[in-house]
Design a protein around this motif. Structure first.
Motif, short mmCIF file in Angstrom:
data_model
loop_
_atom_site.label_atom_id
_atom_site.label_comp_id
_atom_site.label_asym_id
_atom_site.label_seq_id
_atom_site.Cartn_x
_atom_site.Cartn_y
_atom_site.Cartn_z
N UNK A 26 -9.36 6.48 2.29
CA UNK A 26 -10.16 5.76 1.28
C UNK A 26 -9.87 6.20 -0.15
N UNK A 27 -9.23 7.38 -0.31
CA UNK A 27 -8.99 7.93 -1.65
C UNK A 27 -7.72 7.37 -2.30
N UNK A 28 -6.75 6.91 -1.47
CA UNK A 28 -5.48 6.50 -2.10
C UNK A 28 -4.96 5.14 -1.66
N UNK A 29 -5.66 4.45 -0.73
CA UNK A 29 -5.15 3.14 -0.30
C UNK A 29 -5.06 2.20 -1.50
N UNK A 30 -4.07 1.32 -1.46
CA UNK A 30 -3.86 0.45 -2.62
C UNK A 30 -3.86 -1.02 -2.22
N UNK A 31 -4.40 -1.87 -3.12
CA UNK A 31 -4.48 -3.32 -2.86
C UNK A 31 -3.11 -3.97 -2.99
N UNK A 32 -2.91 -5.03 -2.23
CA UNK A 32 -1.73 -5.88 -2.46
C UNK A 32 -2.02 -7.28 -1.94
N UNK A 33 -1.31 -8.25 -2.48
CA UNK A 33 -1.46 -9.63 -1.99
C UNK A 33 -0.61 -9.78 -0.74
N UNK A 34 -1.21 -10.32 0.32
CA UNK A 34 -0.47 -10.49 1.58
C UNK A 34 0.58 -11.58 1.43
N UNK A 43 -4.65 -20.45 5.82
CA UNK A 43 -3.67 -21.10 4.94
C UNK A 43 -2.75 -20.02 4.35
N UNK A 44 -1.42 -20.05 4.68
CA UNK A 44 -0.53 -18.99 4.21
C UNK A 44 -0.35 -18.95 2.69
N UNK A 45 -0.76 -20.04 1.99
CA UNK A 45 -0.61 -20.08 0.53
C UNK A 45 -1.86 -19.63 -0.23
N UNK A 46 -2.95 -19.39 0.53
CA UNK A 46 -4.18 -18.89 -0.11
C UNK A 46 -4.01 -17.40 -0.40
N UNK A 47 -4.50 -16.88 -1.56
CA UNK A 47 -4.37 -15.44 -1.83
C UNK A 47 -5.27 -14.61 -0.91
N UNK A 48 -4.67 -13.65 -0.22
CA UNK A 48 -5.43 -12.76 0.67
C UNK A 48 -5.10 -11.32 0.28
N UNK A 49 -6.15 -10.52 0.02
CA UNK A 49 -5.92 -9.12 -0.38
C UNK A 49 -5.98 -8.23 0.85
N UNK A 50 -4.93 -7.41 1.02
CA UNK A 50 -4.92 -6.40 2.07
C UNK A 50 -4.61 -5.05 1.42
N UNK A 51 -4.67 -3.98 2.20
CA UNK A 51 -4.44 -2.64 1.65
C UNK A 51 -3.27 -1.95 2.36
N UNK A 52 -2.58 -1.09 1.60
CA UNK A 52 -1.44 -0.35 2.13
C UNK A 52 -1.68 1.15 2.01
N UNK A 53 -1.04 1.97 2.90
CA UNK A 53 -1.16 3.42 2.75
C UNK A 53 -0.32 3.93 1.58
N UNK A 54 -0.78 5.01 0.93
CA UNK A 54 -0.02 5.60 -0.18
C UNK A 54 0.27 7.06 0.11
N UNK A 55 -0.79 7.87 0.21
CA UNK A 55 -0.62 9.32 0.41
C UNK A 55 -1.12 10.09 -0.78
N UNK A 56 -2.01 11.07 -0.54
CA UNK A 56 -2.56 11.90 -1.61
C UNK A 56 -2.93 13.26 -1.01
#
Length: 568
Positions: free
Chosen positions: A460-468, A481-494
């Motif tokens: 929860x301290x370092x995950x980052x948002x990105x558009x799928x 709908x694959x063209x609709x903006x969907x926010x997901x999160x990616x691992x980063x590391x801290x």
């Protein structure tokens, strides 16, 4: 300040704050004297209070700040001030200089009333201590992180020197010597297990490679390399593990299994040890199980509100068979033990047959399978049925005989809970039919199937948002709908997650309650696909659907969802 600290005693302060009673203190004091432990440790062991509550109370009483060391990076000049052994002895960790006064150093302490520790630190460093309060576990974890490698390295060097000076010809001589507890290999093995336990590792792998020994920890389902040693150390490490695991030290050609019980930071760990001869030497895998972790509150398992209702409804059946399925390490035992703890009431007789018994539960009769004594799952089950049980737990259904007895027991008025190794809830029914159990009997007895996996939570301290990406949206849900903006999160590391990007795990569930329509399909011998279709019509959520929901809520990454989807 020192006078105040000496006058105020921990027990009195805890009573004053209403955290313990006078009776509890009187019960703890004699135990503290006989065990030679600190009062706080004894009170936590007895379950009268928690480390966190004691830390918060100390902060209030002495107007001190609480510190969490897990997210801090401590500079080398501070780490070189004092030897790690002294810091461990006093359960303290220096973490930064006071910016207003370079002669004052801030130190996290489990016991800020420990004047002796503060004096020792001052004598060695000539620095004044500004005490902060930290939990013992947090401090020990930081000591492992910053001093662990150097401690194991010094143990290795000491062992090498001793071998050269004493000309020890066999590991056995070294491991059975008089000052066994101070032997470098004994300390090395003990440190290895303690560090793994503090880092939440489920397994320790000690592997023989052509020219080195590799030690890896499995944390949250993934393996990470922690140490490498000279190959010469392998025989001594394995021999030590055989001694404490109750195995034959002279047998090096056959696989062996053993068991170790060990206290780490006052928590009891049950460690299963497996040794296997390989080309370059014996490989050892230790599985660490913390007994209290197997019995959790069901709210901690990761069920959604809807899944919790289904789980409760299935468990409320007075008789029938409930199955929990999934691959090894998917959390089946935890779910079973949680269910048993829920059902464990004074008016019911619960008997389990397990291989091995993973945790002892008060009020439950547990039987350990022993193939040498002809006590198999099937033979134990037959005897259990003559013991007037209300609820029977079978560790695992492995063969036709066990499956048949389990189903017969569930039809004759018992509630049976067990596990199977299958990929999905619908496949479980097909597996029982393949084992030779009649489909009409399964239809009559089955009440619910829970398929599950464990997936890694994003830190929860370092995950980052990105558009799928459109392809990722299709993977999450083909109806979106694959063209609709969907926010997901990616691992980063801290620093908080040791730069892994993940912290802890959460259960993903597929709960198939056996409804009248499903019963009808099962008795007709319907295949897994037909059962799944019907269950979906009745609003069952597949493993993929449950994982996709966690991706969209930012709890897990899409790669963890794919992992679950491929398996299912």
């Amino acid at each position: 300040m020192e006078l105040t600290r000496k006058k105020k005693r921990l027990g009195d302060m805890l009573i004053e704050e209403g955290l313990i009673t006078q009776e509890q203190l009187e019960k703890a004091l004699p135990i503290q004297k006989s065990a030679g432990k600190k009062l706080g440790e004894v009170l936590v062991d007895l379950g009268f209070t928690t480390e966190d509550l004691i830390v918060d109370m100390l902060c209030r009483q002495f107007n001190m700040e609480r510190i969490s060391l897990s997210g801090l990076t401590i500079p080398d000049d501070i780490l070189n001030l004092v030897n790690g052994t002294i810091l461990r002895k006093h359960s303290m960790m220096p973490f930064e200089y006071n910016p207003d006064n370079p002669n004052v150093i801030r130190v996290a302490m489990a016991d800020p009333m420990d004047i002796l520790a503060i004096d020792d630190f001052f004598i060695i460093t000539n620095l004044q201590v500004e005490a902060y309060v930290g939990t013992p576990q947090d401090i020990m974890l930081a000591l492992d992180k910053y001093y662990g490698d150097s401690e194991t390295l010094s143990a290795v060097e000491q062992y090498t020197k001793e071998r050269e000076s004493k000309h020890i010809e066999t590991e056995e001589e070294e491991l059975y010597n008089e000052d066994i507890n101070n032997s470098p290999i004994v300390l090395l093995v003990k440190t290895m297990i303690e560090q793994a336990a503090r880092q939440r590792a489920s397994d320790i792998h000690i592997e023989a490679l052509p020219n080195k020994v590799r030690v890896r920890y499995r944390i949250d389902g993934a393996l990470y390399e922690k140490f490498t040693y000279n190959i010469d150390l392998l025989p001594a490490i394995i021999a030590r593990l055989k001694i404490i695991g109750g195995m034959d030290i002279s047998e090096k050609r056959k696989p062996q299994d053993g068991r170790i019980s060990m206290l780490v930071d006052r928590l009891e760990f049950d460690i299963r040890v497996s040794i296997l001869p390989t080309v370059f030497g014996e490989k050892c895998v230790m599985r660490l199980a913390q007994k209290k972790n197997l019995m959790r509150d069901k709210r901690d398992l990761g069920f959604s509100e809807e899944e919790m209702k289904k789980f409760d409804h299935i468990l409320s059946n007075p008789h029938g068979i409930i199955l929990v399925t999934g691959p090894t390490g998917s959390g089946k035992s935890t779910t079973l033990y949680t269910a048993l703890s829920e059902l464990n009431k004074e008016d019911v007789n619960i008997i389990t047959v397990e291989d091995p018994v993973e945790a002892n539960i008060d009020g439950i009769n547990q039987v350990q399978v022993n193939n040498k004594a002809d006590l198999t799952f099937a033979s134990a089950l037959r005897s259990i049925l003559r013991q007037d049980p209300d609820i029977i737990m079978i560790g695992e259904i492995r063969d036709r005989e066990t499956a048949s007895i389990a189903v017969q027991a569930s039809i004759t008025g018992h509630l049976v809970v067990s596990t199977l190794h299958t990929n999905s809830a619908a496949n479980t029914i097909s597996r029982l039919i393949d084992m030779g159990v009649e489909s009409y009997l399964i239809a009559d007895s089955a009440k619910g199937v829970i398929a599950q996996r464990l997936v890694r939570r994003l830190c929860p301290h370092c995950k980052t948002k990105k558009l799928a990406e459109p392809e990722e949206i299709k993977l999450i849900d083909s109806n979106m709908n694959p063209n609709e903006p969907v926010i997901i999160y990616e691992p980063v590391g801290c620093p908080m997650c040791n730069n892994i990007g993940y912290m802890g795990r959460i259960g993903v569930y597929e709960i198939m309650e056996i409804t009248p329509k499903l019963k009808s399909l099962i008795s007709k011998g319907a295949d897994a696909e037909e059962l799944k279709e019907q269950a979906l019509k009745e609003e069952m959520k597949t493993l993929h659907m449950s994982a996709a929901k966690l991706v969209l809520s930012g709890t897990i990454s899409i790669s963890e969802m794919i992992h679950v989807s491929f398996e299912s």
